[in-house]
Design an enzyme around this catalytic site. Structure first.
Site, short mmCIF file in Angstrom:
data_model
loop_
_atom_site.label_atom_id
_atom_site.label_comp_id
_atom_site.label_asym_id
_atom_site.label_seq_id
_atom_site.Cartn_x
_atom_site.Cartn_y
_atom_site.Cartn_z
N HIS A 114 36.77 59.79 -19.04
CA HIS A 114 35.47 60.34 -18.65
C HIS A 114 35.52 61.85 -18.47
CE1 HIS A 114 36.43 60.95 -14.30
NE2 HIS A 114 37.20 59.89 -14.45
N CYS A 140 41.76 56.73 -13.39
CA CYS A 140 41.08 56.93 -14.66
C CYS A 140 41.53 58.25 -15.30
CB CYS A 140 39.57 56.91 -14.48
SG CYS A 140 38.91 55.26 -14.15
#
Length: 537
Positions: free
Chosen positions: A429, A448
């Protein structure tokens, strides 16, 4: 008795034919000897379900110990492979090559031959699986290694082997990708370095820079020359040539290429060849764990390198910096493979439960209006006001709300996330915290993978399905609304961890063991009997 040498083994293998002919004298005797051989095979294979099934299905017929040229070729191919296991960084004692040779020399009866038959199959199966998919089980080493190793059915090895050209089959077992071949060459080079004294004395001090001179600079010069980053020189000063050599070293070790030998650079320069060899052996084992088709187009995220790449036909076509999970047990990024299915533009951040109760709940207990950019959502999916909530009554177990952050430029996920749905809730992301990408070591996230150039990454992904990838992306972005944009073709994503890696030109590079996982793998390999070659005793 033949001597225990390679040539002796081959001569004895050939001599088995004469022994079998001797066993076959007379019809009644022959039947009894065949029965004795089969009984011995059945007994020896009984404790191994796959072997027992293979031999039962074949009527206990031999695949190694007959007098045919095919059986001779199989024995020669197996012993040639076992004689070469150290080149793959595998423990030679595990396959008992000398013990097998001794069993061959000691054959005196059909029952002896039956036991040898099964012993050869056992060694073959152990070697085949180890060299193709690895010696170790990743999940037993570190719980962050979620890698699912592509194990082949053990019986299928035997079935395929008897239908193949023996030598070619054995050569096909190790990973066939260029990286594995280059790591094997790097292993030989490091073993040579170790056998010839290594890279010399380590460099003293904590910082050396252009313009310095003295004994520490000479030690640095000698070390860089020995490692191949600098041509031989008599200089005693930190001159332009040494600055360039330091920059080359830094680039090859994932360091800031400022040409200054600071503390971090000197630490890496002083790592000895034995430790580098350990990293190469670990990398070879890891290559065996990922010995599967990676995809004509795939995404390659190396956690230790802090990069994310798009690879097309074995060539890197896009590369960007990344931030990975911080080095704490509940934040380290896991290693696994999956398939990217879509991207979400203007994403909502659904705060993971662990972050909500461990980080935000304590803040809201101290100040109900803390983290005011986040919305509380009740069990009916409704946004609720904090005004009437007594946060002191809640703890990690009974906190009844979800926490969400609506789409915005300040959203923790930035303006786009890339989804490959998985049980670990890991994805790639954007991020508003752009400053972290300037750092040398970038382990800061909750697990992440944050991308430095997420828009460009999106354009590269979409270029395969539209003539105007940038226009398509920004058409959805400018709405400000959360939008899912599907990829027409799923793309394999491989989150890997390599501290030793090579370039297409064959140059060997290293990265820091940021989570300590490779140290754990080396310890496990050492316990399994893997030893460093080239070490002077």
């Amino acid at each position: 008795m033949l001597p225990l040498t390679r040539s002796g083994i081959v001569r004895y293998i050939c001599a088995i034919s004469a022994l079998l002919i001797t066993f076959s004298a007379g019809a009644g005797t022959a039947r009894a000897e065949v029965t004795a051989f089969k009984q011995a095979v059945a007994e020896a294979a009984a404790l191994d379900r796959d072997l027992a099934e293979f031999y039962r299905e074949s009527g206990y017929a031999p695949i190694w110990t007959d007098e045919t040229p095919q059986h001779l070729a199989r024995r020669k191919a197996l012993f040639a492979a076992l004689d070469n296991v150290s080149s793959h960084g595998l423990p030679s004692a595990r396959y008992n090559e000398d013990g097998l040779a001794q069993m061959l020399r000691d054959v005196r009866s059909p029952r002896d031959l039956g036991r040898v038959e099964v012993a050869l199959s056992e060694a073959f199966l152990a070697y085949a699986r180890d060299v193709q998919t690895g010696l170790l089980t990743p999940s037993k080493i570190d719980d962050g290694i979620k890698r699912e190793v592509p194990l082949r059915d053990r019986k299928s090895y035997l079935t395929a082997f008897v239908q193949s050209t023996p030598g070619a089959f054995m050569r096909s077992l190790p990973p066939q990708n260029p990286e594995y071949a280059r790591l094997m060459k790097a292993k030989l080079k490091l073993e040579y370095q170790l056998a010839h004294g290594g890279w010399g004395a380590t460099v003293p001090g904590t910082k050396l820079e252009p313009g310095d001179s003295g004994t520490a600079v000479v030690a640095l010069r000698n070390r860089l020359v020995a490692m191949g980053y600098m041509s031989r020189s008599a200089t005693r000063s930190y001159d332009a040539a040494m600055t360039q050599a330091v920059q080359k070293f830094q680039a090859a070790h994932g360091l800031e290429t400022d040409g200054v030998a600071g503390g971090g650079t000197l630490t890496e320069i002083n790592v000895g060849p034995e430790k580098r060899l350990e990293s190469v052996l670990v990398a070879m084992e890891r290559e065996r764990w990922t010995n599967f088709e990676r995809g004509k187009r795939h995404i390659w995220v190396n956690l230790t390198d802090f990069t994310a790449k798009i690879v097309d036909d074995n060539k890197v076509t896009f590369r960007t910096r990344s931030v990975v999970g911080a080095n704490s047990h509940d934040r380290r990024s896991p290693e696994f493979s999956d398939e990217m299915e879509h991207m979400v533009i203007n994403p909502t951040w659904n705060v993971p439960r662990s972050i909500a109760v461990k980080e935000y709940l304590p803040m809201m207990k101290r100040n109900p209006n803390a983290a005011g950019h986040l919305n509380l959502i009740n069990s009916r999916g409704q946004s609720v006001s904090r005004a009437n909530i007594d946060f002191s009554q809640y703890n990690e177990r009974n906190f009844p709300f979800d926490i969400k952050q609506p789409p915005s430029r300040s959203n923790a996920l930035g303006l786009v996330k890339f989804m490959f749905p998985n049980r670990y809730n890991i994805y790639l992301h954007d991020t508003p915290a752009k400053n972290l990408f300037a750092r040398e070591t970038r382990a800061y996230s909750h697990g992440c993978i944050r991308l430095h150039e997420p828009f460009e990454f999106a354009y590269a992904l979409l270029a395969k399905q539209t003539d105007d990838p940038k226009g398509l992306f920004h058409k959805h972005l400018k709405t400000g609304r959360e939008t899912q944009l599907n990829l027409e073709q799923k793309i394999p994503v491989h989150i890997i961890y390599r501290t030793a890696l090579t370039t297409a030109k064959g140059d060997l590079e290293f990265r820091r063991d940021v989570y300590g996982r490779d140290a754990e793998i080396w310890n496990a390999l050492e316990r399994a009997g893997v030893a460093l070659g080239g070490v002077r005793g």
